[in-house]
Design a protein around this motif. Structure first.
Motif, PDB file in Angstrom:
ATOM      1  N   PRO A 226     -17.144   7.813   5.999  1.00  0.00           N
ATOM      2  CA  PRO A 226     -17.385   6.448   6.454  1.00  0.00           C
ATOM      3  C   PRO A 226     -18.845   6.032   6.231  1.00  0.00           C
ATOM      4  CG  PRO A 226     -16.052   7.630   8.047  1.00  0.00           C
ATOM      5  CD  PRO A 226     -16.477   8.637   7.022  1.00  0.00           C
ATOM      6  N   GLU A 227     -19.024   4.807   5.751  1.00  0.00           N
ATOM      7  CA  GLU A 227     -20.330   4.236   5.411  1.00  0.00           C
ATOM      8  C   GLU A 227     -20.946   4.878   4.161  1.00  0.00           C
ATOM      9  OE1 GLU A 227     -22.048   1.595   6.795  1.00  0.00           O
ATOM     10  OE2 GLU A 227     -20.281   1.189   7.999  1.00  0.00           O
ATOM     11  N   HIS A 304     -16.917   1.641   8.013  1.00  0.00           N
ATOM     12  CA  HIS A 304     -17.076   2.691   9.015  1.00  0.00           C
ATOM     13  C   HIS A 304     -15.712   3.068   9.569  1.00  0.00           C
ATOM     14  CE1 HIS A 304     -16.283  -0.211  12.208  1.00  0.00           C
ATOM     15  NE2 HIS A 304     -17.124  -1.031  11.623  1.00  0.00           N
TER      16      HIS A 304
END
Length: 306
Positions: A226-227, A304
């Protein structure tokens, strides 16, 4: 398109790539080449998984980078095994630097160049059909599509017809054969810009580059934490268009047909494009490395965790 001599040349857009990586700890370099970007990312503290279908590139990169903190895979980046390895590696940054390296262009026997006497090979890896095979065996209609789609050539039909006519007398075997066919259609004043564009189209066809990229991008996106960020450097309008449209679709919260009354798609964006426009090389970089002039860097940051 990496450096021709690793000790002398910087890899393309290295500053923006390092800024985009932003302290990434686990990086997949899906087009390792001769290790220029990987070396800089490794120096910044990242562990690197380097992937390249070219055994010579892997060998050169290994001699440059060593085995400390770097893993190597001699595979095309869209190979299922490469995608599985990237997934298991769980990176927070993935880089594609598309095209060919200066080293590959400078090796006559690889057949990427239009310099006189080069074989029509152009394979990124060690197996598969060569450029000569493609030019001698593809139908006239197929050649026309190749030059129209991958080179934006207005006279693609005439060029395809000329190649078919010439191979009927004698198979095309060297760079001179393709150059002469191009000049027969575009005129005797056709030169390096035309040759580079049309040879590039053949190379893209030989290595199935656009379809391979289209297949690979979602897998590497899904491999990211995520990210995490997916960064792609392109050198060809077709590559850049594919990446731009793919990133735009991923960044849309709804991809249903415009007139569909009820949303039935994923209903959320998969991340965002940042920045919205491509990053281009500076004038200073182009002056030092003219082959970087067509480079464009696009970056997608995955969403995210929900």
């Amino acid at each position: 398109m990496n450096e021709s001599a690793p000790t002398l040349h910087q890899p393309v857009l290295i500053g923006p790539v390092l800024e985009a990586a932003g302290g990434a700890r686990r990086v997949v370099d899906a087009t390792l080449g001769h290790g220029g970007h990987a070396q800089a990312l490794r120096a910044a503290g990242a562990e690197v998984l380097g992937i390249d279908r070219d055994p010579d590139a892997i060998s050169t990169a290994r001699a440059r980078l060593g085995d400390d903190g770097v893993r190597y895979l001699t595979l095309a980046y869209d190979d299922p095994e490469a995608l599985a390895a990237a997934q298991a590696f769980s990176p927070d940054f993935v880089l594609f630097d598309l095209g060919v390296s200066s080293r590959q262009l400078d090796q006559m026997e690889r057949g990427f160049t239009f310099r006189p006497g080069a074989p029509l090979d152009m394979r990124m890896g060690a197996t598969g059909a060569t450029a000569a095979d493609l030019l001698n065996l593809t139908s006239e209609a197929g050649l026309e599509r190749l030059f129209a789609d991958y080179a934006d050539e207005r006279r693609s039909r005439s060029l395809a017809r000329e190649i078919v006519r010439r191979r009927g007398r004698q198979p095309l075997a060297s760079s001179d054969d393709l150059v002469n066919a191009i000049r027969a259609v575009l005129g005797p004043r056709a030169g390096a810009p035309e040759f580079a564009r049309l040879f590039q189209a053949v190379r893209i066809g030989v290595n199935d580059e656009l379809r391979g990229l289209e297949r690979a991008l979602p897998g590497y996106r899904d491999a990211l934490r995520p990210e995490g960020k997916l960064a792609v450097i392109t050198y060809h309008s077709g590559e850049d268009r594919l990446v731009k449209l793919t990133f735009r679709e991923w960044a849309s919260s709804c991809v249903c047909p415009p007139r569909q009354p009820v949303c039935t798609c994923r209903g959320r964006a998969l991340g965002r494009v940042e920045p919205r426009k491509p990053i281009l090389p500076s004038e200073a970089e182009i002056a030092g490395n003219p082959r970087s002039r067509s480079a464009k860097l696009r970056i997608f940051r995955v969403a995210h965790a929900s």
